[in-house]
Design an enzyme around this catalytic site. Sequence first.
Site, PDB file in Angstrom:
ATOM      1  N   ASP A  62      12.125  -0.600  31.576  1.00  0.00           N
ATOM      2  CA  ASP A  62      12.959  -1.799  31.596  1.00  0.00           C
ATOM      3  C   ASP A  62      14.290  -1.525  32.280  1.00  0.00           C
ATOM      4  OD1 ASP A  62      11.412  -3.764  30.317  1.00  0.00           O
ATOM      5  OD2 ASP A  62      11.783  -2.846  28.370  1.00  0.00           O
ATOM      6  N   GLU A  84      -6.822 -13.256  -0.033  1.00  0.00           N
ATOM      7  CA  GLU A  84      -7.156 -13.670   1.334  1.00  0.00           C
ATOM      8  C   GLU A  84      -6.597 -15.013   1.749  1.00  0.00           C
ATOM      9  OE1 GLU A  84     -11.558 -12.355   2.088  1.00  0.00           O
ATOM     10  OE2 GLU A  84     -11.389 -13.228   0.109  1.00  0.00           O
ATOM     11  N   CYS A 106       0.844  -1.202   0.000  1.00  0.00           N
ATOM     12  CA  CYS A 106       0.000   0.000   0.000  1.00  0.00           C
ATOM     13  C   CYS A 106       0.872   1.242   0.000  1.00  0.00           C
ATOM     14  CB  CYS A 106      -0.965  -0.001   1.181  1.00  0.00           C
ATOM     15  SG  CYS A 106      -0.268   0.640   2.715  1.00  0.00           S
ATOM     16  N   ASN A 146      20.824  17.061  24.983  1.00  0.00           N
ATOM     17  CA  ASN A 146      21.931  16.089  24.972  1.00  0.00           C
ATOM     18  C   ASN A 146      23.166  16.542  25.739  1.00  0.00           C
ATOM     19  OD1 ASN A 146      21.339  13.846  23.379  1.00  0.00           O
ATOM     20  ND2 ASN A 146      21.186  15.204  21.612  1.00  0.00           N
ATOM     21  N   LEU A 178      17.619  15.961  38.097  1.00  0.00           N
ATOM     22  CA  LEU A 178      18.583  14.870  38.033  1.00  0.00           C
ATOM     23  C   LEU A 178      19.668  15.279  37.050  1.00  0.00           C
ATOM     24  CD1 LEU A 178      19.501  11.930  38.425  1.00  0.00           C
ATOM     25  CD2 LEU A 178      17.815  11.248  36.739  1.00  0.00           C
ATOM     26  N   CYS A 214       3.618   2.894   4.760  1.00  0.00           N
ATOM     27  CA  CYS A 214       4.700   2.841   5.760  1.00  0.00           C
ATOM     28  C   CYS A 214       6.055   3.058   5.103  1.00  0.00           C
ATOM     29  CB  CYS A 214       4.702   1.481   6.469  1.00  0.00           C
ATOM     30  SG  CYS A 214       5.286   0.138   5.409  1.00  0.00           S
TER      31      CYS A 214
END
Length: 1309
Positions: free
Chosen positions: A338, A1241, A119, A270, A382, A122
């Site tokens: 994480d 399909e 398509c 940064n 911090l 993306c």
Amino acid sequence: MSLQGAAGTEELIFYVNGRKILEKNADPEQMLLSYLRKRLHLTGTKYGCGGGGCGACTVMISTYEPASKKIRHYSANACLLPICSLYGAAVTTVEGVGSTKTRVHPVQERLAKCHGSQCGFCTPGMVMSIYTLLRNHPEPTSEQMIAALAGNLCRCTGYRPILDACKTFCKESVCCQRKANGKCCLDQEDDLFDKEEKVSTRLFSTDEFQPLDPTQELIFPPELMRMAENQPKRTLFFHGERMTWISPVSLDELLDLKAAHPKAPLVVGNTSVGLTLGAACSLSLVKDILTNAISEYPEEKTKVFRAVLQQLRTLGGEQIRNVASLGGNIISRKSTSDLNPILAASNCMLNLASRGGKRQIPLSDIFADGVGNNTITPEEILVSVYIPHSRKGEYVSAFRQAPRRENALPITNAGMRVLFEEGTDSIKDLSIFYGGAVLTTICAKQTCWTLIGRHWNEQMLDEACQLILKEIALPGSASSEKVDYKKTLVVSFFYRFFLEVLQSLRTMDPCRYPGIPMEYRSVLQDFKTKIPQSIQIYQDIEPSQSPQDPVGRPIMHQSGIKHATGEAVYIDDLPSVDGELFLAVVTSSRAHAKIVSIDTSEALKGPGVFDIITAHDVPATNEFYYSDGPEIVFARNKVICVGQIVCAVVADSDIHAKQAAAKVKIEYEVLEPVILTIEEAIKHSSFFEPKRKLEHGNVDQAFETVDNIIEGEIHIGGQEHFYMETQSVLAVPIGEDKEMDVYVSTQHPAIIQEMVAASLGVPANRIMCHVKRVGGAFGGKLLKAGLLASVAAVAANKTSRAVRLILSRGDDMLITGGRHPFIGKYKVGFMNDGRIRAVDAKYYINGGCTPDDSVLVAEVSLLKMDNAYKIPNLRCWAYACKTNLPSNTAFRGFGFPQSALVTETWITGVADKTGLSPEKIREINMYKENEQTHFKQKLDPQNLIRCWNECMEKSAYYSRKTAVNEFNKQNYWKKKGIAIVPMKFPFGLGTRYLSQAAALVHIYTDGSVLLTHGGIEMGQGIHTKMIQVASRELNIPMSCIHFCETSTTTVPNACASAGSAGTDVNGMAVKDACQTLLKRLQPIINKNPKGTWNDWIKEAFERSVSLSATGYFRGYNENMDWEKGEGQPFTYFLYGAACSEVEINCLTGDHKNLRTDIVMDIGYSINPAVDIGQIEGAFVQGIGLYTMEELKYSPEGVLYTRGPDQYKIPAVCDIPEQFSVSLLSSSQNPYAIYASKGIGEAGLFLGSSVFFALRDAVTSVRNERGLKKTFALNSPLTAEQIRASCADDFTEMMKNNESASSTPRAISV
């Protein structure tokens, strides 16, 4: 920060694609994505989700660091970057990389020519991720390449062709080397193919690619370098409507600001220092610094670094890591971090600063229950984070389990560290932290204290598990249903840490510490993502075929290059119309309620608000009756699901419209009952009529004569379409005769025209509906697109202005509904030798609140339920349930993926019961010779058997099955599974008028041809194939033929592009039109056979021969009589088989897809590249349906999974490591154009081979552990279900540790 009356606003200076941008009124709330699209009209960068989860908006940011004199390039999500953070930066978008007007960049060229776009929505994001990697590493490794794409989602291709394009840039050869003699499978074609058949394995040729030349890229703007070098630093102020942005220059100034405005949030840039890492370091930078440190220091000092690095590899995608900061990750204290558990467990320190001075605290303090001076005050910031070296006798590990291995927030994660007394295994210090389990990171303090001084042995392990479960009390509502799973993970992670440390102790002193048994060791290795090896096999064209005839060749998608350069235009890329308004919908927050009142007064006061549209503004039809119950444009007096459109706000910008929509107050009076699940619908007997039944043979009698009977049920969850381009409409009133142009992203322009005309009360001939291309649809842009187009058209009609409606991803997922959740109940009678004699089944599908296509889906699930098997006696019912959920609708496969999964489930059930293997049961019951289906349609299954045998052979099924069994004997915590599944997919739409089609072909006097037809391009390459058809029929090159758009003005009353039928029916119509034209030209050609095409056309015009023709196809003669239960609802059958092998981790439930071999019979392929792309894309969507994609609703019917953060579709890490697709050779189909078959399909169901391979792996675990033979697995088969089925001591602990869990927070429907 919100600040009033500060210094005047600055000019924001940055560059885009080498052009200087001076923004005098930079709004701190404006993100780069909307700025690029709306202000600079650079529409190549796409909106896919707005949350950094899909990568469609990826751009490259370049910054100059005067200290190191280095330029840094990094990819970032434009939807998350405030423009104010870009002062002094250079932005490169897909337009700056290359275009068809200037030069197409090698990345763009290769992505297109390798068929990496379908398509195309993306594709610009993919281009930017790869391009940024190549700017930093012109010859990347395949690891770098696969990491660069982890943050990009594609719903069409299944990623394989995208990775093929990437491989052409990688430095190492990416050959499979899986043959014994080390030769590549591609060079060893003898054993793969029969000699007689001419087959091909190349879908593109690399020799026509232009080389990558790093010297040709855009340079970093010298002016920005000069600014960075010379300008004295000064504070920047930017004022917006609702907030002010301040960029201070020094830490001191920042501390002053923090003291004055403690509540204002900090947004990060940064900085970096040694292994005390600056809090503003991006996570990518942290990753690089740690990688370097690991190579420089001795191993025992770097254990913490290694553990942190392991978590960084899978945290977000590259685009997120490039922008997210270390400090932000810590300070936000999110339970999903994480990093926090491992940093806390490793005794990392935080360096804080404020006006009151500096101090250092352990990171673990910010998660302590204690308050007072050990947590951070609002004035403090911090500054840096200190990560310690590890010591001798210290072991550190980090763990995580997420719904998807990459770019997914964790379900649970952990950081653990143990320090032993020197030279012993007695615990001196232990710290265990968990994340994801409750609201923030938690420490198992009691457990750690209790265990100090213990030896590291089984006894300690048992005690530790009991202690941890007691201490980490998960509230029942903590996070939906996953409580048991999270608890299991909490102890499984500790067990895994226990094994890791035991193994490490052994390396230290093998005499004293025996380590862990061989069969446990494999669990210490996590699954890694590798670039897949793939092979595609198709039949070559006949040598006699004319070189100009394109049919049967792997031709690139007509828009491929434009997809890759961002020049392909989608609805929201259309330039704005003068006076255009933006529409935002206001949706119901109740599942079933009366609307008492709608208060719009606050909303109308909002800035830029123009008007509010309700049901009263609809001139004519607001309810459409297509079947049993209405489809509703605006809710009138009551709402019947959460997400139903109640009214809409139109304003001068999308931001203003959304802000105002949030202020509309609706008062409800709740109605009973609220029905959400199929079970509730059955209880209230809430169904759409008619219920359907098929019966064949004598079922009751057969059940009396069989040896054995099994009964069971399986639940199959729904699926969100997740097309990359959300629902989009632009309605433009023309201003006279009530005419209106409607540009809409749909599969069915005719229904849009019909619904818009009906709701405005005008004839259809006043509504012109245009579709150029659609950014993915999969069945989700039929009826719902019509209702949304009516909403926009009613607003455009009321305001007399153009109205643009682009749903946000969250709204799209909330409003539109998807694949039907499904419950199959079955009773199956069979003989001891495996012959199935009788089946009695009931199917229930969750239709949602309006009929849509639900009854049709139920019918198809009945007609296709036999899959590949002959069932002599069968009775089957299908019910479409009416519930208070958004109406479910068509979705690729249309009922077949659900009912066939039920069938394959009882096939494996029979195998378990008889002790025969599943593939034997499949072979015994497969259609063998010319037979009739259960609705008396004839079928010839020889190609089914050919696909099955060829798949068996190509996959080396039996030898691999032996290898799998061998592996399973030698590994306790990891298991492999393998399965092979056949498929028969009937093609047809059931009635003739649904498959009619028309085409219109014009030849202009210069010889060029304009072609149009009723089909819609949504990624399946229909226009490319239609041009191939016209090229063959007119015998002219494809370059002479152009396709402009599909429109109701050129081809009226076209059927929807659905049900795999687009190419079949439109191809016939195009062929018909071309033949008409050729017939007219024939006398001229006969007279001058040596002439050129242009000569003939000129001559024809001078002789007044009409050079325009329509083509028509009446449709397939299909019918079904439900009273008699017989008919010919299908025209032909597609066949296929897939063999998949997987490996599971029994401790976490995680799995890896190792290999898939697919053989498909698709007749004679018109375009093998496009067709193989369809098969692979559908297969990967099937992997999503059956193993990953989970919709969750609140008990009140509110959808929780509203974007890529919560709803996981397959990513690059989910495709099989070895992936081969072959098209069955010398197969002909007399019914369709050029003997092809419609294949959009069919491939989706083959994804179930992964489901059954997982089931096979789980079965071997259960057999080894002596658990009962029969067990039920539902779809999607997520890690949670796999873990629960692999019962062991840890899952047993859950049963004994029943905490009083409160009402569930989420339900699966």
